[in-house]
Design an enzyme around this catalytic site. Structure first.
Site, PDB file in Angstrom:
ATOM      1  N   ASN A 183       1.024  -1.499   0.354  1.00 33.66           N
ATOM      2  CA  ASN A 183       0.154   0.098   0.160  1.00 33.66           C
ATOM      3  C   ASN A 183       1.042   1.211  -0.191  1.00 33.66           C
ATOM      4  OD1 ASN A 183      -2.490   1.500   0.083  1.00 33.66           O
ATOM      5  ND2 ASN A 183      -2.595   0.884   2.148  1.00 33.66           N
ATOM      6  N   HIS A 206     -14.849  -5.210  10.731  1.00 34.09           N
ATOM      7  CA  HIS A 206     -14.031  -4.228  11.090  1.00 34.09           C
ATOM      8  C   HIS A 206     -16.088  -3.994  11.861  1.00 34.09           C
ATOM      9  CE1 HIS A 206      -9.992  -4.126   9.494  1.00 34.09           C
ATOM     10  NE2 HIS A 206     -10.135  -4.987  10.207  1.00 34.09           N
ATOM     11  N   ARG A 239     -13.758  -6.590  15.172  1.00 28.74           N
ATOM     12  CA  ARG A 239     -12.756  -5.446  15.769  1.00 28.74           C
ATOM     13  C   ARG A 239     -13.701  -4.281  16.370  1.00 28.74           C
ATOM     14  NH1 ARG A 239      -7.596  -3.012  12.511  1.00 28.74           N
ATOM     15  NH2 ARG A 239      -9.314  -1.433  11.884  1.00 28.74           N
ATOM     16  N   TYR A 294      -7.392   6.283  13.219  1.00 28.37           N
ATOM     17  CA  TYR A 294      -6.884   5.212  12.778  1.00 28.37           C
ATOM     18  C   TYR A 294      -8.202   4.150  12.659  1.00 28.37           C
ATOM     19  CZ  TYR A 294      -5.843   0.200  11.594  1.00 28.37           C
ATOM     20  OH  TYR A 294      -6.729  -0.957  10.637  1.00 28.37           O
ATOM     21  N   ASP A 341      -7.747  -2.225  17.739  1.00 21.94           N
ATOM     22  CA  ASP A 341      -5.992  -2.413  16.775  1.00 21.94           C
ATOM     23  C   ASP A 341      -5.306  -0.874  17.442  1.00 21.94           C
ATOM     24  OD1 ASP A 341      -4.066  -2.122  15.350  1.00 21.94           O
ATOM     25  OD2 ASP A 341      -5.437  -2.251  13.435  1.00 21.94           O
ATOM     26  N   HIS A 374      -2.227   0.171  16.191  1.00 18.59           N
ATOM     27  CA  HIS A 374      -1.497   0.786  15.281  1.00 18.59           C
ATOM     28  C   HIS A 374      -1.093   1.338  15.605  1.00 18.59           C
ATOM     29  CE1 HIS A 374      -2.319   1.880  10.548  1.00 18.59           C
ATOM     30  NE2 HIS A 374      -2.089   0.853  10.635  1.00 18.59           N
ATOM     31  N   GLU A 408      -4.532  -5.335  19.344  1.00 20.69           N
ATOM     32  CA  GLU A 408      -2.874  -5.308  18.058  1.00 20.69           C
ATOM     33  C   GLU A 408      -1.849  -4.132  18.403  1.00 20.69           C
ATOM     34  OE1 GLU A 408      -4.973  -5.713  14.223  1.00 20.69           O
ATOM     35  OE2 GLU A 408      -3.668  -5.275  13.635  1.00 20.69           O
ATOM     36  N   GLU A 420       1.867  -7.104  11.088  1.00 20.11           N
ATOM     37  CA  GLU A 420       1.581  -6.864   9.896  1.00 20.11           C
ATOM     38  C   GLU A 420       2.182  -6.598   9.523  1.00 20.11           C
ATOM     39  OE1 GLU A 420      -2.028  -4.648  10.841  1.00 20.11           O
ATOM     40  OE2 GLU A 420      -1.498  -2.954   9.942  1.00 20.11           O
ATOM     41  N   ARG A 422       0.547 -12.100  12.967  1.00 19.41           N
ATOM     42  CA  ARG A 422       0.333 -11.295  12.134  1.00 19.41           C
ATOM     43  C   ARG A 422       0.933 -10.691  10.555  1.00 19.41           C
ATOM     44  NH1 ARG A 422      -4.506  -9.029  12.159  1.00 19.41           N
ATOM     45  NH2 ARG A 422      -4.145  -6.864  11.033  1.00 19.41           N
ATOM     46  N   HIS A 482      -2.680 -10.704   8.867  1.00 19.65           N
ATOM     47  CA  HIS A 482      -3.789  -9.491   8.454  1.00 19.65           C
ATOM     48  C   HIS A 482      -4.666  -9.836   7.059  1.00 19.65           C
ATOM     49  CE1 HIS A 482      -2.088  -5.378   6.516  1.00 19.65           C
ATOM     50  NE2 HIS A 482      -3.069  -5.187   7.311  1.00 19.65           N
ATOM     51  N   ASP A 515      -6.312  -3.840   0.966  1.00 21.10           N
ATOM     52  CA  ASP A 515      -4.889  -2.982   0.487  1.00 21.10           C
ATOM     53  C   ASP A 515      -4.545  -4.817  -0.052  1.00 21.10           C
ATOM     54  OD1 ASP A 515      -4.488  -2.814   3.453  1.00 21.10           O
ATOM     55  OD2 ASP A 515      -2.679  -3.139   3.077  1.00 21.10           O
ATOM     56  N   GLU A 545      -8.322 -11.646   9.662  1.00 24.32           N
ATOM     57  CA  GLU A 545      -8.924 -10.752   9.455  1.00 24.32           C
ATOM     58  C   GLU A 545      -9.838 -10.439   8.267  1.00 24.32           C
ATOM     59  OE1 GLU A 545      -6.446  -7.609   9.271  1.00 24.32           O
ATOM     60  OE2 GLU A 545      -7.578  -5.762   9.461  1.00 24.32           O
ATOM     61  N   TRP A 556       2.005   6.627  12.825  1.00 25.03           N
ATOM     62  CA  TRP A 556       0.596   6.199  12.361  1.00 25.03           C
ATOM     63  C   TRP A 556      -0.161   4.726  12.042  1.00 25.03           C
ATOM     64  CZ3 TRP A 556      -1.872   4.098   8.423  1.00 25.03           C
ATOM     65  CH2 TRP A 556      -3.777   4.184   8.047  1.00 25.03           C
TER      66      TRP A 556
HETATM   67  O1  KDG Z   1      -2.089  -0.333   4.540  1.00 22.67           O
HETATM   68  C1  KDG Z   1      -2.219  -0.239   5.339  1.00 22.67           C
HETATM   69  C2  KDG Z   1      -2.887  -1.443   6.092  1.00 22.67           C
HETATM   70  O2  KDG Z   1      -3.305  -2.283   6.004  1.00 22.67           O
HETATM   71  C3  KDG Z   1      -3.770  -0.669   7.603  1.00 22.67           C
HETATM   72  O3  KDG Z   1      -3.755   0.173   8.273  1.00 22.67           O
HETATM   73  C4  KDG Z   1      -4.505  -2.437   8.090  1.00 22.67           C
HETATM   74  O4  KDG Z   1      -3.485  -1.712  10.314  1.00 22.67           O
HETATM   75  C5  KDG Z   1      -4.746  -2.704   9.430  1.00 22.67           C
HETATM   76  C6  KDG Z   1      -5.060  -3.560   9.823  1.00 22.67           C
HETATM   77  O5  KDG Z   1      -4.805  -3.723  10.990  1.00 22.67           O
HETATM   78  O6  KDG Z   1      -5.922  -4.260   9.255  1.00 22.67           O
HETATM   79 MG    MG Z   2      -3.014  -3.594  12.378  1.00 18.14          MG
END
Ligand code: KDG
Ligand code: MG
Length: 402
Positions: free
Chosen positions: A37, A122, A147, A159, A210, A212, A236, A262, A283, A312, A316, A339, A402
């Site tokens: 991505n 999600h 989630r 996020y 998550d 993130h 996560e 991931e 993941r 994961h 994407d 997921e 991020w």
């Molecule tokens: O490209 C980034 C995403 O795949 C990511 O932000 C998704 O954290 C993610 C998840 O748990 O699906």
């Molecule tokens: Mg994630």
């Protein structure tokens, strides 16, 4: 069965996907996903300029040797671009091997060890009430695991919260959008979300969250501890995992299960986390961690230490990756959960697939290979559109994860 040609297809049916198609002298073709991505063209170039020329004429059955050639043979080893390119070749070759045998891939990988692949969806919303409402929708669709991501009071965005709900896609503008992050504002919202969720949804559903990568280890320990009463399935990416030893600190403070990886692209990224039992779910995926060949190695190491898989599966990752992941999940003894973020109808039309959702599980189907193909004429109607993932700044202007 020799590799006659290979080509990269870049398409954007709503979001960008990079697909490798390998053709053999028997007429059989294999497909691998090469989507990274926001860095799609880097992998496309790695494949076209450096990998494809080295594949022509090779025995398509020699999956392990080709993997070793591409991994050991690249002096500049590892990294997301290299490992995604290797993964695309590897998945395409497993697809070919299974097609040649006339079997679904999971049969080649040792056969099914379970009846279906439990997935999580999600649920997200601008606030706690909206997230719970979404979670009820997922429960009604039959999901056994959900989630939960909610907006944070005082933050314009966070996020995992989207207006599109089912189809979250964070990559947008050509240059990264800048978001603002505040841990102080975020931290109290998650226990409140989980408390409300348990009250509304009961205890018969797995709940996940998550972070993130946004906390420090000690903040992650605190959040994990505060979530314990609500028995989350996992927390996560509580903190970035470059420093694997930092997870010792989190473990000292909480029994909430941890899921990480991931963004990992090799077994070396996860070795200490697994061997020291610092995580509960790994993941890593077929597409970013070197394909089925390498992911099996990671899963085998994890199995020795009681760590389960939780691949994961954001949007994407193309349907090609989802298909391959489901065959891997079905045949891996220490599978935990998969997921599953649904793709849009446009994406599903470009990538017809055999997998299907039923009562909270995905099933890979019994088509020979991984069961996912590409409609290249349709793909050509959706040209590449540059898009980047966002970046985060703290409220004082400094950069954050991020
Ligand atoms: O490209 C980034 C995403 O795949 C990511 O932000 C998704 O954290 C993610 C998840 O748990 O699906
Ligand atoms: Mg994630």
């Amino acid at each position: 069965m020799k590799i006659k040609s290979a080509r990269v297809v870049v398409t954007c049916p709503g979001r960008n996907f990079v697909t490798l198609k390998i053709e053999t002298d028997t007429g059989l073709t294999g497909l691998g996903d090469a989507t990274l991505n926001g860095r799609e063209l880097a992998v496309a170039s790695y494949l076209s300029d450096h990998v494809i020329p080295a594949l022509i004429g090779r025995d398509a059955q020699a999956i392990e040797d080709i993997w070793q050639y591409l991994y050991r043979g690249a002096y500049w080893r590892r990294g997301p671009v290299t490992m995604t390119a290797i993964a695309a070749v590897d998945v395409a070759l497993w697809d070919l091997k299974a097609k040649q045998a006339g079997l679904p891939l999971y049969q080649i990988l040792g056969g099914a060890c379970r009846t279906g692949v439990m997935v999580y969806g999600h649920a997200n919303g601008a606030n706690i009430a909206e997230t719970i409402e979404e979670a009820r929708r997922y429960q009604a669709m039959g999901y056994k695991a959900i989630r939960l991501q909610s907006g944070v009071p005082g933050l314009a965005s966070t996020y995992g919260v989207s207006t599109d709900k089912l189809f979250y896609e964070p990559a947008s503008a050509i240059l990264p959008v800048e978001n603002l992050w505040s841990t102080v504002k975020y931290l109290p919202t998650v226990p409140r979300l989980f408390e409300a969720a348990r009250e509304a949804l009961g205890w018969d559903v797995h709940l996940l969250h998550d972070v993130h990568h946004r906390l420090t280890p000690i903040e992650a320990g605190r959040l994990g501890k505060e979530l314990e009463p609500y028995r989350p399935f996992w927390l996560e990416d509580p903190t970035p995992a470059e420093n694997q030893a930092s997870f010792r600190l989190i473990r000292q403070h909480t029994t909430t299960p941890l899921a990480v990886g991931e963004v990992f692209n090799s077994i070396w990224d996860a070795k200490q986390l697994i061997e020291e039992q610092l995580i509960d779910y790994i993941r890593a995926t077929v597409v970013h961690a070197g394909g089925v060949t390498h992911l099996r190695r990671i899963a085998t190491l994890a199995d020795l230490y009681g760590v389960r898989t939780g691949c994961h599966g954001a949007t994407d990752l193309s349907p090609v990756s989802m298909g391959a992941a489901l065959h891997f999940d079905l045949s891996t003894p220490n599978f935990g959960i998969q997921e599953y973020m649904r793709h849009t109808a446009e994406t599903d039309a470009v990538f017809p697939h055999a997998y299907r959702f039923e009562a909270g599980d995905l099933h890979p189907g019994d088509a020979p290979g991984h069961g996912v193909s590409i409609d290249e004429d349709l793909a050509a109607k959706f040209p590449y559109r540059p898009a980047s993932l966002p970046v985060n700044r703290l409220e004082d202007g400094s950069m954050w994860n991020w």
